[in-house]
Design an enzyme around this catalytic site. Structure first.
Site, short mmCIF file in Angstrom:
data_model
loop_
_atom_site.label_atom_id
_atom_site.label_comp_id
_atom_site.label_asym_id
_atom_site.label_seq_id
_atom_site.Cartn_x
_atom_site.Cartn_y
_atom_site.Cartn_z
N CYS A 85 0.94 1.90 -5.83
CA CYS A 85 -0.21 3.10 -5.82
C CYS A 85 0.40 3.84 -6.81
O CYS A 85 1.45 4.76 -5.71
CB CYS A 85 -2.09 2.51 -5.55
SG CYS A 85 -3.08 1.03 -5.73
N ARG A 123 0.12 2.36 -11.63
CA ARG A 123 1.06 2.06 -10.94
C ARG A 123 2.22 2.76 -11.05
O ARG A 123 2.76 3.10 -11.89
CB ARG A 123 0.84 0.33 -11.08
CG ARG A 123 -0.27 -0.58 -10.53
CD ARG A 123 -0.37 -0.35 -9.21
NE ARG A 123 -1.63 -1.13 -9.25
CZ ARG A 123 -3.08 -0.82 -8.64
NH1 ARG A 123 -2.86 1.01 -8.95
NH2 ARG A 123 -4.23 -1.95 -8.95
N HIS A 172 1.19 -1.19 0.07
CA HIS A 172 -0.06 0.06 -0.10
C HIS A 172 0.98 1.35 0.54
O HIS A 172 2.04 1.77 0.86
CB HIS A 172 -1.35 0.21 0.91
CG HIS A 172 -1.82 -0.45 1.14
ND1 HIS A 172 -2.85 -0.85 -0.04
CD2 HIS A 172 -2.56 -2.17 2.11
CE1 HIS A 172 -4.43 -1.71 0.44
NE2 HIS A 172 -3.30 -1.78 0.91
#
Length: 269
Positions: A246, A255, A172
């Site tokens: 991300c 990405r 993340h």
């Protein structure tokens, strides 16, 4: 001069309007508080909870490896005593029962354990000195069982640390520990270490793809190369590391990809 009379029905309508406006204001305030609490939960509490949990898991892995190393050292002392006595060879030509199993990566380079981790199992530690990052690596990229726990997830089907091919992971960038929050700060030449039970593998950052499609599966192939931006990637087999997250921040539209190549392997004694 006529004095206007205020009818009871008019007063009742005004009172109803005031109640409606007051109730609407209360609902808006309540909704605002709920949204604020949700934002605090997502941006602060999930980070704190996931970071604490990830740090505890790293410490648990290090304790586990340290205990195993101590046990191996004790076994070595016992083995030496046995070898100096009646002999470890029983004449059958077989290895003693306590002999450690040979490990390899299945590709013949002997640089990594052949054992495949269970789904969602944390089995390695990723360290990035430039980012002051130390985070567990778990098998798979499940949000619930891996990424949302603040771990970095290994793309199932890609290679393991040290193996020929591409060891690819995801993490993340925002919320839930956000281990890859500052992945965009990495530069060519930066070091990334992956520690397992058997060895520490050091990769050197070599290439950076600032933005690509989430469906760009080429970036995690054994010889990684972007399918949407073919100018980015490699042409020859090697031992690669791929870090993905991300981008831009607080979105999952694209990405960000960082690649590195294995430059050293330090087996554990």
């Amino acid at each position: 001069m006529r004095i206007p009379l205020v009818q009871h029905s008019t007063r009742r309508r005004r009172a109803r309007y005031r109640r409606v406006l007051w109730s609407g204001a209360e609902l808006l305030v309540t909704a605002g508080v709920l949204v604020l609490l949700l934002v605090v939960h997502q941006l602060w509490w999930t980070n704190r909870e996931a970071k604490d949990g990830a740090e505890r898991r790293v410490e648990a892995l290090e304790r586990e490896w340290g205990a195993a190393d101590d046990s191996d050292a004790t076994d070595d002392v016992i083995d030496d005593a046995d070898d100096s006595g009646s002999g470890a060879d029983d004449g059958s030509g077989r290895a003693p029962a306590h002999a450690p199993a040979q490990s390899g990566d299945g590709a013949g380079n002997g640089s990594s354990s052949a054992v495949t981790p269970r789904s969602s199992q944390a089995y390695a530690v990723l360290r990035i000195p430039r980012l002051d990052l130390r985070v567990p690596v778990a098998e798979g990229t499940s949000k619930q069982h891996v990424l949302n726990k603040g771990y970095v997830g290994h793309y199932t089907g890609t290679q393991q640390p040290g193996q020929n091919g591409n060891f690819a992971v995801a993490g993340h960038r925002n919320t839930h520990g956000e281990p890859f929050r500052y992945l965009n700060h990495l530069k060519k030449g930066d070091k990334v270490q992956v520690e397992t039970r058997n060895a520490t593998y050091t990769y050197t950052v070599d290439k950076i793809l600032p933005q690509t499609s989430p469906r760009d599966s080429g970036v995690i192939r054994p010889v990684p190369r972007s399918l949407t931006k073919p100018a980015y990637g490699y042409d020859a087999p090697g031992r690669y590391l791929t870090l993905t997250t991300c981008t831009p921040e607080y979105t999952s539209r694209y990405r960000l990809v960082v690649w590195g190549e294995l430059t050293s392997t330090k087996p554990k004694s």
